[in-house]
Design a protein around this motif. Structure first.
Motif, PDB file in Angstrom:
ATOM      1  N   ASP A   1       4.527  13.007   1.139  1.00 35.33           N
ATOM      2  CA  ASP A   1       3.452  12.099   0.763  1.00 35.33           C
ATOM      3  C   ASP A   1       2.577  12.827  -0.260  1.00 35.33           C
ATOM      4  O   ASP A   1       1.937  13.830   0.066  1.00 35.33           O
TER       5      ASP A   1
ATOM      6  N   THR B   1      -5.600  13.848   3.232  1.00 36.63           N
ATOM      7  CA  THR B   1      -6.872  13.218   2.883  1.00 36.63           C
ATOM      8  C   THR B   1      -7.835  13.114   4.057  1.00 36.63           C
ATOM      9  O   THR B   1      -9.042  13.096   3.872  1.00 36.63           O
TER      10      THR B   1
ATOM     11  N   PHE C   1      -2.618  11.000   8.106  1.00 40.37           N
ATOM     12  CA  PHE C   1      -1.541  10.452   7.272  1.00 40.37           C
ATOM     13  C   PHE C   1      -0.196  11.096   7.566  1.00 40.37           C
ATOM     14  O   PHE C   1       0.835  10.412   7.584  1.00 40.37           O
TER      15      PHE C   1
ATOM     16  N   GLN D   1      -3.985   3.596  -5.820  1.00 37.74           N
ATOM     17  CA  GLN D   1      -5.458   3.654  -5.841  1.00 37.74           C
ATOM     18  C   GLN D   1      -6.058   5.034  -5.611  1.00 37.74           C
ATOM     19  O   GLN D   1      -7.244   5.147  -5.378  1.00 37.74           O
ATOM     20  N   LYS D   2      -5.213   6.073  -5.658  1.00 31.78           N
ATOM     21  CA  LYS D   2      -5.764   7.419  -5.401  1.00 31.78           C
ATOM     22  C   LYS D   2      -5.639   8.249  -6.675  1.00 31.78           C
ATOM     23  O   LYS D   2      -6.313   7.952  -7.648  1.00 31.78           O
TER      24      LYS D   2
ATOM     25  N   PRO E   1       0.829  -1.204   0.000  1.00 31.80           N
ATOM     26  CA  PRO E   1       0.000   0.000   0.000  1.00 31.80           C
ATOM     27  C   PRO E   1       0.860   1.250   0.000  1.00 31.80           C
ATOM     28  O   PRO E   1       2.087   1.158   0.178  1.00 31.80           O
ATOM     29  N   ALA E   2       0.239   2.404  -0.143  1.00 29.94           N
ATOM     30  CA  ALA E   2       0.983   3.665  -0.080  1.00 29.94           C
ATOM     31  C   ALA E   2       1.754   3.753   1.231  1.00 29.94           C
ATOM     32  O   ALA E   2       2.867   4.287   1.276  1.00 29.94           O
ATOM     33  N   SER E   3       1.180   3.199   2.285  1.00 28.13           N
ATOM     34  CA  SER E   3       1.880   3.229   3.585  1.00 28.13           C
ATOM     35  C   SER E   3       3.219   2.510   3.501  1.00 28.13           C
ATOM     36  O   SER E   3       4.167   2.879   4.200  1.00 28.13           O
TER      37      SER E   3
ATOM     38  N   VAL F   1       0.234  11.141  -2.129  1.00 34.71           N
ATOM     39  CA  VAL F   1      -0.668  10.047  -2.512  1.00 34.71           C
ATOM     40  C   VAL F   1      -1.919  10.561  -3.220  1.00 34.71           C
ATOM     41  O   VAL F   1      -2.314  10.030  -4.251  1.00 34.71           O
ATOM     42  N   VAL F   2      -2.542  11.589  -2.685  1.00 35.82           N
ATOM     43  CA  VAL F   2      -3.763  12.090  -3.344  1.00 35.82           C
ATOM     44  C   VAL F   2      -3.473  13.196  -4.345  1.00 35.82           C
ATOM     45  O   VAL F   2      -4.320  13.505  -5.178  1.00 35.82           O
TER      46      VAL F   2
ATOM     47  N   ARG G   1       1.027   9.538  10.553  1.00 33.90           N
ATOM     48  CA  ARG G   1       1.534   8.184  10.293  1.00 33.90           C
ATOM     49  C   ARG G   1       3.030   8.237   9.964  1.00 33.90           C
ATOM     50  O   ARG G   1       3.806   7.370  10.395  1.00 33.90           O
TER      51      ARG G   1
ATOM     52  N   MET H   1       5.551   4.964   2.061  1.00 30.94           N
ATOM     53  CA  MET H   1       5.888   5.939   3.111  1.00 30.94           C
ATOM     54  C   MET H   1       6.954   5.347   4.022  1.00 30.94           C
ATOM     55  O   MET H   1       7.944   5.982   4.375  1.00 30.94           O
TER      56      MET H   1
ATOM     57  N   GLY I   1      -1.271  16.793   0.404  1.00 28.04           N
ATOM     58  CA  GLY I   1      -2.715  16.887   0.634  1.00 28.04           C
ATOM     59  C   GLY I   1      -3.085  15.935   1.758  1.00 28.04           C
ATOM     60  O   GLY I   1      -2.767  14.744   1.691  1.00 28.04           O
TER      61      GLY I   1
HETATM   62  C1  LIG Z   1      -4.682   6.866   1.409  1.00 30.28           C
HETATM   63  C2  LIG Z   1      -3.507   7.631   1.840  1.00 30.28           C
HETATM   64  C3  LIG Z   1      -2.388   7.010   2.403  1.00 30.28           C
HETATM   65  C4  LIG Z   1      -2.336   5.536   2.717  1.00 30.28           C
HETATM   66  O1  LIG Z   1      -2.567   4.740   1.638  1.00 30.28           O
HETATM   67  P1  LIG Z   1      -2.646   3.141   1.867  1.00 30.28           P
HETATM   68  O2  LIG Z   1      -2.604   2.617   0.485  1.00 30.28           O
HETATM   69  O3  LIG Z   1      -3.925   2.909   2.577  1.00 30.28           O
HETATM   70  O4  LIG Z   1      -1.492   2.751   2.675  1.00 30.28           O
HETATM   71  C5  LIG Z   1      -1.323   7.793   2.742  1.00 30.28           C
HETATM   72  N1  LIG Z   1      -1.331   9.116   2.564  1.00 30.28           N
HETATM   73  C6  LIG Z   1      -2.376   9.763   2.033  1.00 30.28           C
HETATM   74  C7  LIG Z   1      -2.324  11.244   1.870  1.00 30.28           C
HETATM   75  C8  LIG Z   1      -3.501   9.039   1.657  1.00 30.28           C
HETATM   76  O5  LIG Z   1      -4.553   9.671   1.137  1.00 30.28           O
END
Ligand SMILES: *Cc1c(COP(=O)(O)O)cnc(C)c1O
Length: 414
Positions: free
Chosen positions: A194, A168, A118, A219-220, A91-93, A196-197, A121, A96, A166
């Motif tokens: 990060d 989320t 996030f 997936q984002k 996953p994105a995590s 991701v979004v 995290r 990270m 961003g």
């Molecule tokens: C969704 C998201 C994550 C985590 O993504 P996972 O695939 O659930 O690990 C991390 N950072 C941001 C900003 C997100 O939106």
């Protein structure tokens, strides 16, 4: 007999484990697909879905070519010439964690800019690898500013600054990211960002802004499948990784080991082949659309949706000047349970949006395929009608009209 097996341990209570009663997957999945309009995962284009159904040899020449082309597209999407760009099975995590675990270790100091779940995290991960972490935390719903970062550096020294572009979890944009990165660089610190979004949904320019590790998920913003993520390291970041006193405790997430696969096509672990192929198609669509048009599509889509929500009578959580377009947080009206509304919306309209991690909001995603006019009308109608079902007074037609007006102000929005 210290190690005598105890017959009363649960594992010894029964004989063989019987075959479970079976249900075909179709009996579990909804008959009609549900439109995913939450904070991720998001709908995927057909080309991405098709690629995700293919498995090829992860070490063959075909895969080598896929990886080579994929990296060229990643560099475009990240706006970087960095040599070290790689995929991460996870996953994105996991991406990270790869950035954090390779750039931080015991004795290193981390400044964690915390705007929500996030960004926090990243701080937890930094603590996890033994770094000394200091948090800077603006009020909920507000971004972190370059001034806050300057103040932190005035009274402390840090090796790494972590932040999200961003957030989320609450819909806040850290618009001062370029200035924050410059401040970090002036103080000799690396930045882990990060995106991701935000990656491909709004400008994120790794090289021009001087970012050192940028990560994103599938997936984002990219509208691919969950499970394969990306990370890019600047030359400065790679030097820091090469000069670590010892390798990271993580074997899968060791960037130097991962680079063997992504750089030299040697075995590290079996790459998640279908997910990599899916990402290939997702990135190809990003390149074909072009970043500028893609950003424009996301901005128009999100601003139009926001206009629709507000015209209907709903309130948005974040002030317009700090609002992230990629995920829109809507305040819950009083005396309504978000859980009830979301569950009704899913059953009645086959549209899903997200709840939250503790805040009194629901969140609508505006990433990739979510930003299409047919999806906008569907989610706005479903949201309005679902709130109305639970007694919230909303003018749904006024909202839909406002969405239509805002979208058609810009020509050719699809
Ligand atoms: C969704 C998201 C994550 C985590 O993504 P996972 O695939 O659930 O690990 C991390 N950072 C941001 C900003 C997100 O939106």
């Amino acid at each position: 007999m210290a190690h005598a097996l105890k017959p009363d341990l649960p594992v010894f209570r029964q004989g063989k484990i019987p075959v479970p009663e079976l249900k075909p997957l179709d009996a579990i999945l909804p008959g009609e697909p549900i439109l995913l309009m939450g904070a991720g995962p998001v709908p995927i284009p057909h080309a991405v879905a098709r690629a995700n159904g293919v498995v090829i040899n992860h070490m063959g020449e075909t895969m080598e070519q896929v990886v080579r082309e994929l990296k060229r597209m990643v560099r475009y999407a990240f706006q970087t010439q960095a040599d070290k760009v790689m995929g991460v099975g996870g996953p994105a995590s996991a991406a990270m964690e790869m950035a954090v675990a390779n750039l931080l270790w015991r004795g290193r100091k981390c400044l964690c800019l915390k705007t929500g779940t996030f960004s926090n995290r990243l701080g937890e991960m930094a603590k996890g690898v033994g770094a000394d972490v200091t948090f800077v935390e603006p009020e909920t719903g507000k971004p972190v500013t370059a001034e806050m970062v300057r103040r932190a550096f005035a009274s402390g020294k840090y090796d790494v600054v972590t932040l999200v572009q961003g957030e989320t979890s609450c819909g806040v944009l850290n618009a001062e990211l370029p200035e924050i990165a410059r401040t970090a660089q002036e103080h000799g610190a690396l930045t882990i960002v990060d995106a991701v979004v935000t990656l491909s949904t709004m400008p994120c320019e790794m090289d021009r802004w001087g970012l050192d590790a940028v990560i994103t998920g599938g997936q984002k913003g990219l509208s691919s499948i969950p499970g394969v993520s990306l990370v890019a390291f600047s030359d400065r970041a790679w030097e820091a990784i090469r000069s670590r006193p010892e390798p990271p405790a993580h074997w899968c997430l060791d960037a130097v080991r991962a680079q063997r696969f992504w750089g030299e096509h040697q075995y590290h672990y079996t790459a998640p082949v279908p997910g990599v192929l899916a990402l290939y198609e997702a990135l190809r669509l990003v390149c074909e659309e072009g970043l500028e048009s893609r950003h424009q599509r996301h901005r128009v889509s999100s601003e139009s949706l926001q206009a629709g929500l507000e015209s209907m009578g709903l309130k948005l959580f974040v002030a317009p000047e700090h609002r992230l377009n990629s995920v829109v947080a809507v305040k819950m009206p009083p005396d309504v349970s978000s859980k009830d509304v979301l569950s009704y919306m899913s059953r009645k309209f086959h549209v899903e949006i997200s709840g939250s991690f503790g805040l009194d909001v629901v969140r609508i995603g505006q990433m990739g395929e979510q930003c299409r006019s047919h999806n906008l009308f569907k989610v706005l109608y479903a949201t309005g009608m679902s709130f109305r079902h639970f007694g919230v007074k909303l003018d749904v037609s006024a909202g839909l009209a406002a969405l239509e007006r805002a979208l058609t102000r810009e020509q050719e929005f699809e």
